[in-house]
Design an enzyme around this catalytic site. Sequence first.
Site, PDB file in Angstrom:
ATOM      1  N   ASP A 171       9.556   5.231   7.411  1.00 16.19           N
ATOM      2  CA  ASP A 171       8.730   4.200   7.566  1.00 16.19           C
ATOM      3  C   ASP A 171       8.788   2.490   7.685  1.00 16.19           C
ATOM      4  O   ASP A 171       7.742   1.858   8.182  1.00 16.19           O
ATOM      5  CB  ASP A 171       6.909   4.117   8.243  1.00 16.19           C
ATOM      6  N   ARG A 207       6.578  -2.749   7.156  1.00 20.89           N
ATOM      7  CA  ARG A 207       5.705  -1.036   7.452  1.00 20.89           C
ATOM      8  C   ARG A 207       6.251  -0.675   9.243  1.00 20.89           C
ATOM      9  O   ARG A 207       4.720  -1.963   9.512  1.00 20.89           O
ATOM     10  CB  ARG A 207       4.659  -0.968   6.869  1.00 20.89           C
ATOM     11  N   ASP A 223       4.145   7.946  11.115  1.00 20.39           N
ATOM     12  CA  ASP A 223       3.664   8.148   9.262  1.00 20.39           C
ATOM     13  C   ASP A 223       4.922   9.237   8.779  1.00 20.39           C
ATOM     14  O   ASP A 223       4.694  10.255   9.881  1.00 20.39           O
ATOM     15  CB  ASP A 223       2.322   8.178   8.801  1.00 20.39           C
ATOM     16  N   THR A 224       5.741   8.848   8.396  1.00 23.03           N
ATOM     17  CA  THR A 224       6.662   9.940   8.556  1.00 23.03           C
ATOM     18  C   THR A 224       6.295  10.728   6.845  1.00 23.03           C
ATOM     19  O   THR A 224       5.380   9.995   5.923  1.00 23.03           O
ATOM     20  CB  THR A 224       7.862   9.492   7.794  1.00 23.03           C
ATOM     21  N   GLU A 255       6.055  11.195   2.982  1.00 25.74           N
ATOM     22  CA  GLU A 255       7.096  10.475   2.065  1.00 25.74           C
ATOM     23  C   GLU A 255       8.591  11.767   1.433  1.00 25.74           C
ATOM     24  O   GLU A 255       8.434  12.764   1.852  1.00 25.74           O
ATOM     25  CB  GLU A 255       5.802  10.937   0.544  1.00 25.74           C
ATOM     26  N   ARG A 269       2.694  -6.371   3.684  1.00 27.79           N
ATOM     27  CA  ARG A 269       4.447  -5.793   3.742  1.00 27.79           C
ATOM     28  C   ARG A 269       3.804  -6.069   5.669  1.00 27.79           C
ATOM     29  O   ARG A 269       3.089  -6.192   6.100  1.00 27.79           O
ATOM     30  CB  ARG A 269       4.382  -4.356   4.843  1.00 27.79           C
TER      31      ARG A 269
END
Length: 253
Positions: A125, A145, A150-151, A153, A195
């Site tokens: 992501d 971002r 949300d992927t 980690e 970001r």
Amino acid sequence: MHLLRNAGNSGAAWRRNLFFLWLSAAAILPAGGEDPVVVYITNSGRRYHREDCSSLRRSRVPVTLRDAVQSGYEPCLICDPPVLISRAPGRPGIYRVNRENPINCEGVEFARLVRAEVVGHIDGDTIRVQIPSPPEELRTLETVRLIGVDTPETVHPRRGLEAFGKEASDFTKSRLLGTTVYLAFDWELRDRYGRLLAYVYTQDRRCHNAQIIRQGFGHAYTRYSFHFMEEFRRMEQEARKEKRGLWGGASSN
Ligand SMILES: [Zn+2]
């Protein structure tokens, strides 16, 4: 603005102002169907801040964003707090989906997006982009971002390699690295790490944020509100139902 500034010189009037701001913030909170955005002001400053801004060391008073703006407070230049949409008319080059109100994430006006080259890849992501002719608020090199997703980690200092993290990371890498993408923005331009927060579109006009969720490489990230939240939630439900990607139960870790 002037009223408040003058009042700031007299302690009693100033405290009264703060009290009314506080009152109106408190009064709004339980009432509406939609949570008002809360920002923070100080006893002496004329700018409003995010909760974690370093300018709030001495004092912090929560107020609604609307009240802060209506009382003449300006957004802090350091923490880049949210702005009222009506106060940011015609920022050239920056396409903020809230104002344009497309029905779904792939209904954006493609011609108005910011063009960028994906020069690096961090994980599922987060990517690094180069923007050839950046509009005023953007830099040539940015870390992006992806909004609302949300992927797992890939390299987390504490959690290590999470199930499906590598697949998610590879998916984004194979789809985006070395390609031209187009960026759209929501009400918040940057996160606390600086970001860029963006919807990333591929040449085929697909929203990559949504593709990650559709294909089960990540879930809808709804901790912070964004324009396509409901749409992303539905995509996640669909992906779960179809047992796509990480919802399939099998991890290739
Ligand atoms: Zn600040």
